[in-house]
Design a protein around this motif. Structure first.
Motif, PDB file in Angstrom:
ATOM      1  N   LEU A 223       0.831  -1.211   0.000  1.00  0.00           N
ATOM      2  CA  LEU A 223       0.000   0.000   0.000  1.00  0.00           C
ATOM      3  C   LEU A 223       0.858   1.251   0.000  1.00  0.00           C
ATOM      4  CD1 LEU A 223      -2.704  -1.181   2.546  1.00  0.00           C
ATOM      5  CD2 LEU A 223      -3.005  -0.865   0.094  1.00  0.00           C
ATOM      6  N   ALA A 224       2.007   1.212   0.655  1.00  0.00           N
ATOM      7  CA  ALA A 224       2.908   2.369   0.650  1.00  0.00           C
ATOM      8  C   ALA A 224       3.497   2.602  -0.738  1.00  0.00           C
ATOM      9  CB  ALA A 224       4.021   2.168   1.675  1.00  0.00           C
ATOM     10  N   ILE A 225       3.860   1.525  -1.419  1.00  0.00           N
ATOM     11  CA  ILE A 225       4.440   1.658  -2.760  1.00  0.00           C
ATOM     12  C   ILE A 225       3.434   2.274  -3.733  1.00  0.00           C
ATOM     13  CG2 ILE A 225       5.278   0.317  -4.740  1.00  0.00           C
ATOM     14  CD1 ILE A 225       6.534  -1.621  -2.741  1.00  0.00           C
ATOM     15  N   GLN A 226       2.182   1.912  -3.595  1.00  0.00           N
ATOM     16  CA  GLN A 226       1.161   2.408  -4.519  1.00  0.00           C
ATOM     17  C   GLN A 226       0.829   3.882  -4.303  1.00  0.00           C
ATOM     18  OE1 GLN A 226      -2.175  -0.240  -4.049  1.00  0.00           O
ATOM     19  NE2 GLN A 226      -0.977  -2.061  -4.577  1.00  0.00           N
ATOM     20  N   LEU A 227       1.272   4.463  -3.211  1.00  0.00           N
ATOM     21  CA  LEU A 227       0.940   5.862  -2.943  1.00  0.00           C
ATOM     22  C   LEU A 227       1.781   6.838  -3.748  1.00  0.00           C
ATOM     23  CD1 LEU A 227       0.228   6.287   0.878  1.00  0.00           C
ATOM     24  CD2 LEU A 227      -1.301   6.702  -1.027  1.00  0.00           C
ATOM     25  N   LEU A 228       2.910   6.412  -4.240  1.00  0.00           N
ATOM     26  CA  LEU A 228       3.779   7.332  -4.977  1.00  0.00           C
ATOM     27  C   LEU A 228       3.798   6.962  -6.452  1.00  0.00           C
ATOM     28  CD1 LEU A 228       5.823   9.674  -4.916  1.00  0.00           C
ATOM     29  CD2 LEU A 228       7.601   7.963  -4.677  1.00  0.00           C
ATOM     30  N   PRO A 229       3.139   7.761  -7.306  1.00  0.00           N
ATOM     31  CA  PRO A 229       3.212   7.493  -8.752  1.00  0.00           C
ATOM     32  C   PRO A 229       4.492   8.078  -9.336  1.00  0.00           C
ATOM     33  CG  PRO A 229       1.708   9.292  -8.319  1.00  0.00           C
ATOM     34  CD  PRO A 229       2.221   8.840  -6.983  1.00  0.00           C
ATOM     35  N   ASP A 230       4.679   7.890 -10.630  1.00  0.00           N
ATOM     36  CA  ASP A 230       5.846   8.444 -11.296  1.00  0.00           C
ATOM     37  C   ASP A 230       5.769   9.969 -11.337  1.00  0.00           C
ATOM     38  OD1 ASP A 230       6.771   5.917 -11.706  1.00  0.00           O
ATOM     39  OD2 ASP A 230       5.830   5.724 -13.679  1.00  0.00           O
ATOM     40  N   ASN A 231       6.948  10.598 -11.321  1.00  0.00           N
ATOM     41  CA  ASN A 231       7.055  12.065 -11.423  1.00  0.00           C
ATOM     42  C   ASN A 231       6.227  12.769 -10.346  1.00  0.00           C
ATOM     43  OD1 ASN A 231       8.628  11.697 -13.757  1.00  0.00           O
ATOM     44  ND2 ASN A 231       6.788  11.582 -15.022  1.00  0.00           N
TER      45      ASN A 231
END
Length: 393
Positions: A223-231
């Motif tokens: 869930l933490a990884i999915q919070l930051l999209p590219d750019n």
């Protein structure tokens, strides 16, 4: 005698009046004062309003101070936050309310944290309530990109953050300041309706606790990884604060994950004696780690490139390879040993090779003796006293 009985009844009545007065005072103390509730609501408004959501935790500590003065005030606080989440439609307002819950969960003491999680379990506090419209977090600027406004980006982050908080509610901060799962491993379901049997040994119980913790770590890290999209170049103070908290918590969760993973990989022989369902769970965790650890490493690389997260001390991510995951699967179930003797090294080598080698086993060679009878005209070949001439037919 009548005078004596009258004094006794008078004393009993006085005690009952005193007890009634004490219970009335206790019940009044359990209900927070209206002025206190108004102060809490005003503090929530300041913390979640258009000017809130920054890095200043002053309003959070103000709320904690107000709630600590009345036992029932935390229920009122939880319901007010839930009502705001259900009423708001702007992603920024919903994000600030979620951020308040996250900060309260971290800043409160152990008893406040326990009460807050209890209210979440009873649905008095709901963090899955945001129904925001797909509008940007800031006017003309989206969370995902400062160059191009994407209307759906803000809502995606808010709902992702809400899902993270739902999972985060199942964790506690221990005395060492680290995160650990709050609830015990779930009992396995049985179709026969009978209660599940207890673990066959303390070894199984320890392995079940370890594997449960590893699975919880993987869920929260996903869930933490999915919070930051590219750019990611956030222009919203609340988004920066929320993601900063998530990022720092992911460091502690990953530390707990690597510690448990070492026990699975480096001490895999000790897990060879656990039950089959636990072995299957261990294999699934290792297979997931093969795909998750590269994603986590890339996630931290992206965070390092952002200006807001450069100063943090990132953990060194060790990528789990499929070969490491397959190595554990090669360990067989233990064979009962007789007379307390240990298994031979050749048997261990065979188990580790998985039976793939043709000459994996130690083989015995037997020599048979053949007696040959000679006739009178049979002679030995000259020059070779040990060779025999083929007898005549």
């Amino acid at each position: 005698m009548k005078v004596f009985k009258g004094k006794i009844w008078a004393a009993i009545g006085s005690l009952m009046d005193h007890a009634g007065t004490a219970s009335t005072k206790a019940s009044l103390a359990a209900v927070p004062d209206r002025a206190l509730l108004a102060d809490i609501e005003a503090a929530v408004e300041r913390c979640t309003g258009s000017a809130g959501g920054g890095d200043d935790d002053r309003h959070v500590h103000e709320i904690l101070f107000l709630v600590s003065n009345a036992p029932g005030a935390i229920t009122f606080l939880s319901r007010r936050i839930t009502a705001r989440l259900e009423a708001v439609r702007a992603p920024a307002a919903a994000l600030r309310s979620l951020l308040l819950v996250h900060r309260l969960l971290r800043a409160g003491d152990r008893y406040f944290e326990q009460d807050l999680r209890g209210l979440w379990a009873s649905r008095d506090l709901r963090v899955d309530a945001p129904r925001c419209s797909c509008s940007p977090l800031a006017a003309g600027v989206s969370y995902f990109s400062a160059g191009a406004a994407v209307a759906t980006g803000a809502c995606a982050f808010v709902h992702g953050y809400s899902a993270y908080l739902e999972e985060r509610m199942q964790w506690v901060i221990n005395q060492a300041g680290n995160l650990e799962p709050a609830r015990q491993p779930p009992t396995r379901n049985h179709d026969d309706g009978k209660p599940p049997p207890p673990p066959s040994s303390s070894h199984d119980a320890d392995a079940e606790t370890l594997l449960f913790k590893l699975a919880m770590c993987q869920r929260l890290l996903d869930l933490a990884i999915q919070l930051l999209p590219d750019n990611n170049t956030s222009a919203c103070a609340a988004a920066r604060s929320a993601f900063g908290i998530v990022l720092r918590e992911s460091f502690k969760v990953y530390d707990a994950f690597t510690e448990g993973l070492d026990a699975v990989l480096l001490r895999s022989r000790s897990l060879a004696g656990i039950s089959k369902p636990l072995r299957v769970s261990a294999h699934e965790i290792l297979k997931k780690a093969c795909t998750q650890t590269p994603d986590l490493k890339e996630f931290y690389h992206k965070c390092k490139r952002s200006n807001a997260s450069k100063s943090l001390e990132y953990p060194l991510v060790r990528v789990v390879t499929p070969a490491q995951a397959a190595a554990m699967e090669m360990f067989p179930m233990p064979i009962p040993e007789e007379d307390g003797q240990e298994a031979e090294p050749e048997a261990e080598a065979e188990a580790s090779d998985g039976g793939g080698s043709t000459f994996a086993r130690k083989m015995e060679t037997t020599i048979s003796t053949v007696w040959v009878e000679f006739e009178e005209d049979d002679k030995l070949i000259p020059g070779d006293d040990h060779s025999l001439k083929e007898p005549k037919s």
